[in-house]
Design a protein around this motif. Structure first.
Motif, PDB file in Angstrom:
ATOM      1  N   VAL A   1      38.747  42.294  43.307  1.00  0.00           N
ATOM      2  CA  VAL A   1      39.803  41.605  44.060  1.00  0.00           C
ATOM      3  C   VAL A   1      39.617  41.837  45.551  1.00  0.00           C
ATOM      4  O   VAL A   1      39.646  40.900  46.356  1.00  0.00           O
ATOM      5  N   VAL A   2      39.411  43.082  45.935  1.00  0.00           N
ATOM      6  CA  VAL A   2      39.257  43.415  47.363  1.00  0.00           C
ATOM      7  C   VAL A   2      37.974  42.811  47.923  1.00  0.00           C
ATOM      8  O   VAL A   2      37.961  42.250  49.019  1.00  0.00           O
TER       9      VAL A   2
ATOM     10  N   ASP B   1      44.202  39.933  48.867  1.00  0.00           N
ATOM     11  CA  ASP B   1      45.010  41.122  49.122  1.00  0.00           C
ATOM     12  C   ASP B   1      45.031  42.008  47.888  1.00  0.00           C
ATOM     13  O   ASP B   1      44.895  41.538  46.762  1.00  0.00           O
ATOM     14  N   TRP B   2      45.254  43.304  48.093  1.00  0.00           N
ATOM     15  CA  TRP B   2      45.228  44.279  47.015  1.00  0.00           C
ATOM     16  C   TRP B   2      46.262  43.991  45.947  1.00  0.00           C
ATOM     17  O   TRP B   2      46.066  44.298  44.783  1.00  0.00           O
TER      18      TRP B   2
ATOM     19  N   ALA C   1      45.704  42.207  42.280  1.00  0.00           N
ATOM     20  CA  ALA C   1      45.313  42.944  41.068  1.00  0.00           C
ATOM     21  C   ALA C   1      46.542  43.276  40.229  1.00  0.00           C
ATOM     22  O   ALA C   1      46.560  43.034  39.023  1.00  0.00           O
ATOM     23  N   GLY C   2      47.560  43.801  40.845  1.00  0.00           N
ATOM     24  CA  GLY C   2      48.792  44.134  40.120  1.00  0.00           C
ATOM     25  C   GLY C   2      49.532  42.907  39.619  1.00  0.00           C
ATOM     26  O   GLY C   2      50.052  42.894  38.503  1.00  0.00           O
ATOM     27  N   LEU C   3      49.557  41.872  40.444  1.00  0.00           N
ATOM     28  CA  LEU C   3      50.247  40.634  40.051  1.00  0.00           C
ATOM     29  C   LEU C   3      49.576  39.991  38.842  1.00  0.00           C
ATOM     30  O   LEU C   3      50.247  39.584  37.890  1.00  0.00           O
ATOM     31  N   SER C   4      48.261  39.920  38.853  1.00  0.00           N
ATOM     32  CA  SER C   4      47.573  39.302  37.719  1.00  0.00           C
ATOM     33  C   SER C   4      47.709  40.157  36.466  1.00  0.00           C
ATOM     34  O   SER C   4      47.835  39.633  35.360  1.00  0.00           O
TER      35      SER C   4
END
Length: 108
Positions: free
Chosen positions: A12-13, A18-19, A22-25
């Motif tokens: 992702v980075v 934006d970092w 990763a959490g959103l997906s």
């Protein structure tokens, strides 16, 4: 061996997103393979319709898992109690069957 979570975060980075992508997906998508595919599609600015079709095609493979699991774990009886992610029976089926199932859930 590198765990997939940190590898996905690095992808992702490195992709310039934006970092928090990763959490959103991880929170919104059930299927790790599509998460990796989505990053490439987002960075390529793919149309939303293309992303939706790709999501459907990638996740549609799960449809073929269910019939095999149900027939292997419950046989022909509909009163079998199957629970858990592997759909393993918690009690024997009420109708005895001559068919046996090996511990690894493959054909005997």
């Amino acid at each position: 061996m590198l765990p997939l979570g940190p590898a996905f975060g690095a992808l992702v980075v490195q992709s310039g997103l934006d970092w928090w992508w990763a959490g959103l997906s991880a929170a919104l998508i059930y299927g790790g393979s599509f998460e990796f595919l989505l990053i490439g599609m987002v960075t390529a600015a793919a149309p939303l319709a293309s992303i939706a079709v790709a999501a459907f095609l990638v996740q549609a493979r799960h449809v073929f898992y269910a019939p095999g699991r149900a027939s292997a774990s419950c046989g022909s009886s509909s009163s079998c109690t199957c629970t858990g992610p592997a759909a393993r029976p918690q009690e024997p089926c009420s109708a005895p069957s001559s068919r046996t199932v090996s511990p690894d859930w493959t054909s005997p």
